[in-house]
Design an enzyme around this catalytic site. Structure first.
Site, short mmCIF file in Angstrom:
data_model
loop_
_atom_site.label_atom_id
_atom_site.label_comp_id
_atom_site.label_asym_id
_atom_site.label_seq_id
_atom_site.Cartn_x
_atom_site.Cartn_y
_atom_site.Cartn_z
N GLY A 163 10.67 -1.50 53.98
CA GLY A 163 9.59 -2.46 54.21
C GLY A 163 10.12 -3.87 54.40
CB ALA A 164 13.35 -5.11 55.47
NE ARG B 117 4.03 -6.11 57.94
CZ ARG B 117 2.97 -5.59 57.31
NH1 ARG B 117 2.11 -6.37 56.73
NH2 ARG B 117 2.80 -4.28 57.26
CG ASN C 120 4.62 7.19 57.67
OD1 ASN C 120 4.64 6.90 56.47
ND2 ASN C 120 3.54 7.59 58.28
CB SER D 16 2.15 -3.73 41.34
OG SER D 16 1.04 -4.60 41.22
CE1 TYR E 237 0.19 -1.68 45.73
CE2 TYR E 237 -0.66 -2.62 43.69
CZ TYR E 237 0.26 -2.63 44.72
OH TYR E 237 1.26 -3.57 44.73
CB ALA F 52 -2.67 6.02 40.16
N1 LIG Z 1 2.15 -9.16 47.76
C1 LIG Z 1 1.78 -8.97 46.51
O1 LIG Z 1 0.91 -9.69 45.97
C2 LIG Z 1 2.43 -7.86 45.69
C3 LIG Z 1 2.19 -7.83 44.31
C4 LIG Z 1 2.78 -6.86 43.53
C5 LIG Z 1 3.58 -5.90 44.13
N2 LIG Z 1 3.79 -5.93 45.46
C6 LIG Z 1 4.62 -4.87 46.05
O2 LIG Z 1 5.68 -5.44 46.79
C7 LIG Z 1 6.05 -4.57 47.85
C8 LIG Z 1 6.09 -5.37 49.14
O3 LIG Z 1 4.83 -5.96 49.33
P1 LIG Z 1 4.54 -7.09 50.42
O4 LIG Z 1 3.50 -7.94 49.82
O5 LIG Z 1 5.80 -7.68 50.90
O6 LIG Z 1 3.85 -6.19 51.54
P2 LIG Z 1 3.57 -6.44 53.09
O7 LIG Z 1 3.84 -7.84 53.49
O8 LIG Z 1 2.23 -5.84 53.35
O9 LIG Z 1 4.70 -5.51 53.77
C9 LIG Z 1 4.66 -4.12 53.55
C10 LIG Z 1 5.93 -3.49 54.09
O10 LIG Z 1 5.88 -2.07 53.83
C11 LIG Z 1 6.05 -1.36 55.04
N3 LIG Z 1 5.26 -0.14 55.01
C12 LIG Z 1 3.92 -0.03 54.85
N4 LIG Z 1 3.55 1.28 54.90
C13 LIG Z 1 4.68 1.99 55.11
C14 LIG Z 1 4.96 3.38 55.27
N5 LIG Z 1 3.99 4.31 55.25
N6 LIG Z 1 6.23 3.76 55.47
C15 LIG Z 1 7.21 2.84 55.51
N7 LIG Z 1 7.02 1.52 55.36
C16 LIG Z 1 5.76 1.10 55.17
C17 LIG Z 1 5.56 -2.31 56.13
O11 LIG Z 1 6.14 -1.97 57.38
P3 LIG Z 1 5.42 -2.42 58.79
O12 LIG Z 1 5.49 -3.92 58.86
O13 LIG Z 1 6.23 -1.76 59.84
O14 LIG Z 1 4.02 -1.92 58.68
C18 LIG Z 1 6.08 -3.65 55.60
O15 LIG Z 1 7.43 -3.81 55.91
C19 LIG Z 1 5.01 -3.44 47.85
O16 LIG Z 1 5.55 -2.31 47.23
C20 LIG Z 1 3.89 -4.01 47.04
O17 LIG Z 1 3.11 -3.01 46.41
C21 LIG Z 1 3.25 -6.89 46.27
#
Ligand SMILES: NC(=O)c1ccc[n+]([C@@H]2O[C@H](COP(=O)([O-])OP(=O)(O)OC[C@H]3O[C@@H](n4cnc5c(N)ncnc54)[C@H](OP(=O)(O)O)[C@@H]3O)[C@@H](O)[C@H]2O)c1
Length: 255
Positions: A15-16, A18, A64, A147, A160, A162
């Protein structure tokens, strides 16, 4: 900022394209790692991340993670190109919010399978395959991105919550299972972070409510999460294996 040194290390960041994954990939590259920039669908964004990384010997790969065959393809690709993975950052994830009792049963099933399939089963499959790859090659490190919601509950995103509680448990079990192989497993549990995932919540009054959950009166920057991930992926604190590190600005404290 703390300076890290990952010279000669191969780091897979899922998930790099974004958000937190992008910040993490950049930080590892600045510390001289070879980084695999994994993404799901956003090739253009992922390519831009790759193009922007310090150094060379980095690469891009789409998979995926809810599809077991694509997870296998990812590991096969990295094994063939680099022969090893020193750090696996299980960061990719999905977050879907809804009014639970407004959902029909079919939509409930859909979001449940997508969320658990990506956030938990995908991580389990990838960690399993990387551990198999590395078990005779010496230790490696896994950092899982969980999280705050695993502890606090996610009333509008129960799948989420869970998935992340399951991820916490998976990391603890893997830490115990793999310790004898010098494979160390860490988990970070962020609160709200300023990324696309949080964007839909950070609007109007709700944004203010979310900011004030922390006495720092703000949400986190992705670089702050990346710093902690890089620290955990470094050497010298192996006895921390199995830990879950809160990064939530004291918005939710547990004893
Ligand atoms: N942001 C928050 O507030 C927050 C808080 C707590 C925990 N987290 C955790 O931190 C992590 C990163 O979050 P983020 O906020 O940086 O998310 P984000 O900006 O929405 O980015 C999500 C990333 O995951 C990839 N992804 C989504 N579905 C996928 C799949 N089925 N297979 C492979 N890759 C997939 C996306 O790829 P594409 O760009 O190609 O779709 C993207 O690179 C997550 O695990 C999230 O649960 C985030």
């Amino acid at each position: 900022m703390v300076q890290f040194d990952f010279t000669g290390k191969v780091v897979l960041v899922t998930g790099a394209s974004r958000g937190i994954g992008k910040a993490t990939a950049k930080m590892f590259a600045q510390a001289d790692a070879s980084v695999i920039v994994h993404y799901n669908k956003n090739k253009e964004l992922a390519q831009a991340v790759l193009d922007d990384l310090t150094g060379d010997n980095h690469t891009l790969f789409a998979a995926n993670l809810s599809n077991p065959d694509e997870v296998q393809n990812l590991v096969d690709f990295v094994a063939q190109k680099y022969g090893r993975i020193d750090v696996l950052v299980n960061n990719a994830g999905v977050f879907e919010e809804f009014d639970v009792l407004d959902l029909d049963y079919e939509s409930w099933q859909k979001t449940w399978h997508k969320t658990i399939g990506t956030n938990l089963t995908g991580v389990a499959n990838l960690s399993f395959l990387v551990a198999k790859l590395m078990k005779d090659k010496g230790g490696f490190r896994i950092v899982n991105v969980s999280s705050r919601g695993a502890f606090r509950g996610e009333p509008d995103a129960p799948a989420y919550g869970a998935s992340k509680a399951g991820l916490n448990s998976l990391g603890q079990s893997m830490a115990r299972a793999f310790a004898k192989l010098k494979i160390y497993v860490f988990t970070v549990a962020p609160g709200f972070v300023d990324t696309d995932m949080a964007a839909s919540a950070m609007i109007g009054d709700r944004a203010e409510d979310i900011r004030t959950q922390s006495p720092l009166n703000r949400i986190s920057d992705p670089d702050e999460i990346a710093q902690t991930i890089c620290f955990l992926a470094s050497e010298g604190h192996d006895y921390m294996t199995g830990c879950i590190v809160d990064i939530n600005g004291a918005s939710y404290l547990r004893t």
